[in-house]
Design an enzyme around this catalytic site. Structure first.
Site, mmCIF file in Angstrom:
data_model
loop_
_atom_site.group_PDB
_atom_site.id
_atom_site.type_symbol
_atom_site.label_atom_id
_atom_site.label_comp_id
_atom_site.label_asym_id
_atom_site.label_seq_id
_atom_site.Cartn_x
_atom_site.Cartn_y
_atom_site.Cartn_z
ATOM 1 N N GLY A 84 0.770 -1.235 0.000
ATOM 2 C CA GLY A 84 0.000 0.000 0.000
ATOM 3 C C GLY A 84 0.802 1.286 0.000
ATOM 4 O O GLY A 84 0.272 2.351 0.336
ATOM 5 N N VAL A 85 2.064 1.233 -0.406
ATOM 6 C CA VAL A 85 2.888 2.448 -0.410
ATOM 7 C C VAL A 85 2.859 3.177 -1.750
ATOM 8 O O VAL A 85 3.391 4.276 -1.865
ATOM 9 C CB VAL A 85 4.360 2.152 -0.020
ATOM 10 C CG1 VAL A 85 4.449 1.639 1.401
ATOM 11 C CG2 VAL A 85 5.000 1.181 -1.002
ATOM 12 N N GLY A 86 2.252 2.550 -2.769
ATOM 13 C CA GLY A 86 2.133 3.228 -4.059
ATOM 14 C C GLY A 86 2.998 2.666 -5.168
ATOM 15 O O GLY A 86 3.333 3.384 -6.118
ATOM 16 N N LYS A 87 3.346 1.390 -5.096
ATOM 17 C CA LYS A 87 4.183 0.789 -6.148
ATOM 18 C C LYS A 87 3.515 0.860 -7.515
ATOM 19 O O LYS A 87 4.144 1.220 -8.506
ATOM 20 C CB LYS A 87 4.487 -0.676 -5.822
ATOM 21 C CG LYS A 87 5.385 -0.911 -4.640
ATOM 22 C CD LYS A 87 5.726 -2.378 -4.479
ATOM 23 C CE LYS A 87 4.492 -3.256 -4.340
ATOM 24 N NZ LYS A 87 3.702 -2.957 -3.124
ATOM 25 N N PHE B 94 1.104 2.838 -8.517
ATOM 26 C CA PHE B 94 0.988 4.253 -8.872
ATOM 27 C C PHE B 94 2.291 4.760 -9.493
ATOM 28 O O PHE B 94 2.290 5.414 -10.545
ATOM 29 C CB PHE B 94 0.628 5.030 -7.605
ATOM 30 C CG PHE B 94 0.695 6.520 -7.717
ATOM 31 C CD1 PHE B 94 -0.239 7.225 -8.459
ATOM 32 C CD2 PHE B 94 1.679 7.234 -7.046
ATOM 33 C CE1 PHE B 94 -0.184 8.613 -8.546
ATOM 34 C CE2 PHE B 94 1.743 8.609 -7.121
ATOM 35 C CZ PHE B 94 0.809 9.301 -7.877
ATOM 36 N N LYS C 252 3.679 -7.742 -13.721
ATOM 37 C CA LYS C 252 3.412 -8.019 -12.307
ATOM 38 C C LYS C 252 3.268 -9.533 -12.227
ATOM 39 O O LYS C 252 2.206 -10.075 -12.522
ATOM 40 C CB LYS C 252 2.159 -7.314 -11.824
ATOM 41 C CG LYS C 252 1.950 -7.499 -10.329
ATOM 42 C CD LYS C 252 0.959 -6.516 -9.751
ATOM 43 C CE LYS C 252 0.834 -6.771 -8.250
ATOM 44 N NZ LYS C 252 1.193 -5.628 -7.450
ATOM 45 N N THR D 118 -2.387 -10.681 -6.252
ATOM 46 C CA THR D 118 -3.364 -11.289 -5.354
ATOM 47 C C THR D 118 -4.521 -10.317 -5.118
ATOM 48 O O THR D 118 -4.486 -9.171 -5.552
ATOM 49 C CB THR D 118 -2.716 -11.669 -4.009
ATOM 50 O OG1 THR D 118 -2.204 -10.494 -3.378
ATOM 51 C CG2 THR D 118 -1.577 -12.661 -4.217
ATOM 52 N N GLY E 184 6.662 -5.771 -7.895
ATOM 53 C CA GLY E 184 6.520 -6.810 -6.888
ATOM 54 C C GLY E 184 5.187 -6.722 -6.165
ATOM 55 O O GLY E 184 4.323 -5.909 -6.489
ATOM 56 N N ALA E 185 5.039 -7.585 -5.169
ATOM 57 C CA ALA E 185 3.860 -7.564 -4.297
ATOM 58 C C ALA E 185 4.357 -7.331 -2.882
ATOM 59 O O ALA E 185 5.185 -8.093 -2.386
ATOM 60 C CB ALA E 185 3.102 -8.884 -4.390
#
EC number: 6.3.3.3
Length: 220
Positions: free
Chosen positions: A11-14, A16, A36, A40, A108-109
């Site tokens: 949730g840090v904005g990868k 985006f 990607k 998930t 990444g995830a």
């Protein structure tokens, strides 16, 4: 350019950042693709993959070859959903895209130590695929520790970190004033600062700066 875009957390904005970087590179005339490997929390259509496809024009299937419905790390999703996938097939897909695109952005995830398979993390994948690393972290309080640990782990596993993006500057959190300086002192990497916005697309000047930052730090 083959680049893993990883985060200090989920949730840090990868996505985006990946979207805006891909869009800017494509507008400059580069042949750019996104991948990607595993997404998930997919209900009907991969949300992240769909956004990235808007930047590059790729099909969602090309961007996201493996999908799970639960909001878990990829390895955890295989355990919970009772199905698996082959790393060899992912590797073949990556090689195909590497030949097809001059710039390949692999998102990444979660973070770099998130397991894709048992005893196999995104750091392992970056090593095997010979990817350099771009770290995306939050702008505010807590990001110093998270960013440093991500950078340190990447370096300890033999990866080259080319840059750090601090995402979501608001001007309201006092820690935002010193976080970039301290992170640079601790890692030797000057972070690129991205403001918090409501839209998915960064203002042109910020997007241009993002691409310039990445390109200037990337040596093939």
């Amino acid at each position: 350019m083959r680049l893993l875009i990883t985060g200090t957390d989920t949730g840090v904005g990868k996505t985006f950042i990946t979207y805006n970087l891909a869009k800017e590179l494509k507008e400059r005339g580069y042949k750019v693709g996104c991948l990607k490997p595993v997404e998930t929390y997919v209900r009907e259509v991969p949300e992240d993959g769909s956004l990235l496809s808007k930047a590059t024009g790729q099909s969602v299937n090309e961007i996201v070859p493996v999908r799970f419905s639960l909001p878990l790390a990829p390895y955890a999703a295989t355990l919970e959903e009772g199905r698996d996938f082959a790393l060899e097939e992912l590797g073949k897909h990556y090689e195909e895209l590497s030949k097809k695109y001059k710039f390949l952005l692999v998102e990444g995830a979660g973070g770099i130590a998130v397991p894709i398979k048992k005893n196999y993390t995104y750091a392992n994948l970056a090593r095997d695929w010979k990817l350099k690393v771009l770290i995306v972290g939050r702008a505010g309080l807590g990001t110093i520790n998270h960013t440093f640990l991500t950078w340190y782990y990447a370096k300890a596993t033999g990866l080259e970190v080319i840059g750090i993006i601090l995402n979501g500057f608001t001007g309201e959190d006092v820690s935002e004033r010193t976080n970039p300086q301290i992170i640079e002192e601790m890692t030797g990497i000057k972070p690129y600062k991205v403001p918090r916005i409501q839209d998915v697309e960064l203002p042109k000047d910020i997007r241009t700066g993002l691409a310039d930052y990445v390109l200037s730090r990337f040596t093939p």
